[in-house]
Motif scaffolding. Sequence first.
Motif, PDB file in Angstrom:
ATOM      1  N   ASP A 308       0.830  -1.207   0.000  1.00  0.00           N
ATOM      2  CA  ASP A 308       0.000   0.000   0.000  1.00  0.00           C
ATOM      3  C   ASP A 308       0.861   1.252   0.000  1.00  0.00           C
ATOM      4  O   ASP A 308       0.546   2.241  -0.687  1.00  0.00           O
ATOM      5  CB  ASP A 308      -0.918  -0.002   1.221  1.00  0.00           C
ATOM      6  N   ASN A 309       1.944   1.220   0.758  1.00  0.00           N
ATOM      7  CA  ASN A 309       2.846   2.366   0.783  1.00  0.00           C
ATOM      8  C   ASN A 309       3.491   2.592  -0.581  1.00  0.00           C
ATOM      9  O   ASN A 309       3.618   3.741  -1.044  1.00  0.00           O
ATOM     10  CB  ASN A 309       3.925   2.144   1.845  1.00  0.00           C
ATOM     11  N   HIS A 310       3.883   1.513  -1.232  1.00  0.00           N
ATOM     12  CA  HIS A 310       4.450   1.640  -2.573  1.00  0.00           C
ATOM     13  C   HIS A 310       3.419   2.168  -3.560  1.00  0.00           C
ATOM     14  O   HIS A 310       3.751   3.010  -4.422  1.00  0.00           O
ATOM     15  CB  HIS A 310       4.979   0.293  -3.053  1.00  0.00           C
ATOM     16  N   ARG A 311       2.187   1.718  -3.442  1.00  0.00           N
ATOM     17  CA  ARG A 311       1.135   2.228  -4.321  1.00  0.00           C
ATOM     18  C   ARG A 311       0.903   3.712  -4.075  1.00  0.00           C
ATOM     19  O   ARG A 311       0.702   4.488  -5.023  1.00  0.00           O
ATOM     20  CB  ARG A 311      -0.157   1.438  -4.109  1.00  0.00           C
ATOM     21  N   ASN A 312       0.937   4.109  -2.819  1.00  0.00           N
ATOM     22  CA  ASN A 312       0.769   5.541  -2.511  1.00  0.00           C
ATOM     23  C   ASN A 312       1.911   6.373  -3.091  1.00  0.00           C
ATOM     24  O   ASN A 312       1.689   7.484  -3.604  1.00  0.00           O
ATOM     25  CB  ASN A 312       0.691   5.744  -1.000  1.00  0.00           C
ATOM     26  N   GLN A 313       3.115   5.829  -3.031  1.00  0.00           N
ATOM     27  CA  GLN A 313       4.243   6.543  -3.610  1.00  0.00           C
ATOM     28  C   GLN A 313       4.103   6.663  -5.126  1.00  0.00           C
ATOM     29  O   GLN A 313       4.431   7.709  -5.708  1.00  0.00           O
ATOM     30  CB  GLN A 313       5.543   5.829  -3.253  1.00  0.00           C
ATOM     31  N   LEU A 314       3.605   5.614  -5.762  1.00  0.00           N
ATOM     32  CA  LEU A 314       3.379   5.680  -7.203  1.00  0.00           C
ATOM     33  C   LEU A 314       2.285   6.690  -7.545  1.00  0.00           C
ATOM     34  O   LEU A 314       2.384   7.412  -8.555  1.00  0.00           O
ATOM     35  CB  LEU A 314       2.998   4.297  -7.732  1.00  0.00           C
ATOM     36  N   ILE A 315       1.267   6.755  -6.712  1.00  0.00           N
ATOM     37  CA  ILE A 315       0.198   7.738  -6.940  1.00  0.00           C
ATOM     38  C   ILE A 315       0.741   9.150  -6.799  1.00  0.00           C
ATOM     39  O   ILE A 315       0.396  10.066  -7.580  1.00  0.00           O
ATOM     40  CB  ILE A 315      -0.964   7.479  -5.972  1.00  0.00           C
ATOM     41  N   GLN A 316       1.600   9.370  -5.798  1.00  0.00           N
ATOM     42  CA  GLN A 316       2.216  10.692  -5.631  1.00  0.00           C
ATOM     43  C   GLN A 316       3.077  11.044  -6.844  1.00  0.00           C
ATOM     44  O   GLN A 316       3.045  12.178  -7.345  1.00  0.00           O
ATOM     45  CB  GLN A 316       3.062  10.702  -4.363  1.00  0.00           C
ATOM     46  N   LEU A 317       3.858  10.062  -7.295  1.00  0.00           N
ATOM     47  CA  LEU A 317       4.677  10.312  -8.477  1.00  0.00           C
ATOM     48  C   LEU A 317       3.807  10.628  -9.692  1.00  0.00           C
ATOM     49  O   LEU A 317       4.131  11.532 -10.486  1.00  0.00           O
ATOM     50  CB  LEU A 317       5.549   9.081  -8.752  1.00  0.00           C
ATOM     51  N   GLU A 318       2.697   9.913  -9.826  1.00  0.00           N
ATOM     52  CA  GLU A 318       1.778  10.188 -10.937  1.00  0.00           C
ATOM     53  C   GLU A 318       1.193  11.582 -10.821  1.00  0.00           C
ATOM     54  O   GLU A 318       1.009  12.284 -11.839  1.00  0.00           O
ATOM     55  CB  GLU A 318       0.670   9.130 -10.949  1.00  0.00           C
ATOM     56  N   ARG A 377      -0.271  18.954  -0.754  1.00  0.00           N
ATOM     57  CA  ARG A 377       0.290  18.761   0.592  1.00  0.00           C
ATOM     58  C   ARG A 377      -0.650  19.280   1.664  1.00  0.00           C
ATOM     59  O   ARG A 377      -0.798  18.672   2.732  1.00  0.00           O
ATOM     60  CB  ARG A 377       1.641  19.464   0.697  1.00  0.00           C
ATOM     61  N   HIS A 378      -1.301  20.411   1.388  1.00  0.00           N
ATOM     62  CA  HIS A 378      -2.219  20.986   2.370  1.00  0.00           C
ATOM     63  C   HIS A 378      -3.421  20.067   2.617  1.00  0.00           C
ATOM     64  O   HIS A 378      -3.887  19.930   3.762  1.00  0.00           O
ATOM     65  CB  HIS A 378      -2.706  22.357   1.861  1.00  0.00           C
ATOM     66  N   LYS A 379      -3.875  19.388   1.589  1.00  0.00           N
ATOM     67  CA  LYS A 379      -5.013  18.467   1.723  1.00  0.00           C
ATOM     68  C   LYS A 379      -4.576  17.066   2.162  1.00  0.00           C
ATOM     69  O   LYS A 379      -5.422  16.198   2.366  1.00  0.00           O
ATOM     70  CB  LYS A 379      -5.759  18.365   0.382  1.00  0.00           C
ATOM     71  N   GLY A 380      -3.256  16.867   2.343  1.00  0.00           N
ATOM     72  CA  GLY A 380      -2.769  15.566   2.775  1.00  0.00           C
ATOM     73  C   GLY A 380      -2.775  14.518   1.695  1.00  0.00           C
ATOM     74  O   GLY A 380      -2.734  13.307   1.996  1.00  0.00           O
ATOM     75  N   LEU A 381      -2.801  14.936   0.423  1.00  0.00           N
ATOM     76  CA  LEU A 381      -2.794  13.978  -0.686  1.00  0.00           C
ATOM     77  C   LEU A 381      -1.425  13.396  -0.931  1.00  0.00           C
ATOM     78  O   LEU A 381      -1.299  12.294  -1.480  1.00  0.00           O
ATOM     79  CB  LEU A 381      -3.315  14.646  -1.967  1.00  0.00           C
ATOM     80  N   VAL A 382      -0.380  14.110  -0.549  1.00  0.00           N
ATOM     81  CA  VAL A 382       1.000  13.622  -0.689  1.00  0.00           C
ATOM     82  C   VAL A 382       1.695  13.803   0.642  1.00  0.00           C
ATOM     83  O   VAL A 382       1.281  14.613   1.486  1.00  0.00           O
ATOM     84  CB  VAL A 382       1.756  14.370  -1.813  1.00  0.00           C
ATOM     85  N   GLY A 383       2.786  13.025   0.832  1.00  0.00           N
ATOM     86  CA  GLY A 383       3.538  13.130   2.072  1.00  0.00           C
ATOM     87  C   GLY A 383       4.371  14.391   2.117  1.00  0.00           C
ATOM     88  O   GLY A 383       4.572  15.080   1.104  1.00  0.00           O
ATOM     89  N   SER A 384       4.814  14.684   3.306  1.00  0.00           N
ATOM     90  CA  SER A 384       5.619  15.893   3.497  1.00  0.00           C
ATOM     91  C   SER A 384       7.031  15.701   2.966  1.00  0.00           C
ATOM     92  O   SER A 384       7.497  14.578   2.847  1.00  0.00           O
ATOM     93  CB  SER A 384       5.694  16.258   4.973  1.00  0.00           C
TER      94      SER A 384
END
Length: 384
Positions: A308-318, A377-384
């Motif tokens: 799940d963490n890897h998927r979230n990182q891919l979503i952030q990259l996308e 970042r303000h909405k928490g969609l990506v990590g800090s």
Amino acid sequence: MAAAGAGTGSEGKKRGASRSWILLDAAGEEQLLDADKYAIMRRVDINARDLRILDPLLSYPSTILGRERAIVLNLEHIKAIITSNEVLLRDPSDENVIPVVEELHRRLAPSSAIQHDGKENLSGQHDVEGAEEDESPFEFRALEVTLEAICSFLDARTTELETDAYPALDELTSKISSRNLDRVRKLKSGMTRLTARVQKVRDELEQLLDDDDDMADLYLSRKLAGASSPVSGSGGPNWFPASPTIGSKISRASRASAATVHGNENDVEELEMLLEAYFMQVDGTLNKLTTLREYIDDTEDYINIQLDNHRNQLIQLELFLSSGTVCLSLYSLVAGVFGMNIPYTWNDGHGYIFKWVVLVSGLFCAFIFVSIVAYARHKGLVGS
């Protein structure tokens, strides 16, 4: 007609034939039997339904049945019939059955042979222990050997599984690969099958412990003595033939207590102590498998969290790539507008404006990109 009858008879005999048996009696003698099922049924006085439980070609759960003159026992690879003075064990050449045969031969040996072998030891202590061990009936000593063998077998399989499973799970947590996943999948399948086998043995012992009548049916020597001689006024007959047992799980105190009250047909304390000891051992094996299953479940949860963490990182990259693409599209739009080959009046004499258009467009696109990332970042969609 005679030939046809002979052929039918031979075919029926083949259908009725069974694999070889080994017979061990109270005198310590053993004998290989290649008898058909009808001969076995007549010898131990059981019906075909009970003997069918011991058929290796049929899948029956672990079972311990008490009959009038025999105990029918089906525990994994151990398929035996125990009477008050002999044990019939099926498939004695099986590699898992050979140790059971050797242990039965050692534990069911007559007391005279044991005393002869132990003359070089402390004779006084040996005689006292032998006298105390002799109180257990023959069928209980044979039952004890089979229970000990199956409990040790299941515990050994569990230990082997633990030895293979824990390093594989730790390796999987450090490196998620197809090879490690397939290895853990096979180990989990083996654990599931082994758990079902241990659970069946545990359930059979628990069911037997919960029913005093079923336990009383296993007292073959008591039933045989009760049928052959009446109870005298001075006390009940001695249903415990003089035969030694080694390494018994029953405490000597419980045996002495049972010996004083063995005239009561409903007294099952001795057998209950025996079954309780092996029930606890099987329950301990089942607890090991439960702990292993929990460890596997925890590993699966940890891997799912990692994925799940890897998927979230891919979503952030996308998200970053999509934002950059939008900004570059705006920049390309400005370049496309000013790059049109259409004559217009203010295009002449304004060449100095080129660098301002490039600079302002670039800054505007960068501002748009930074704004999108800051909003995410303000909405928490990506990590800090």
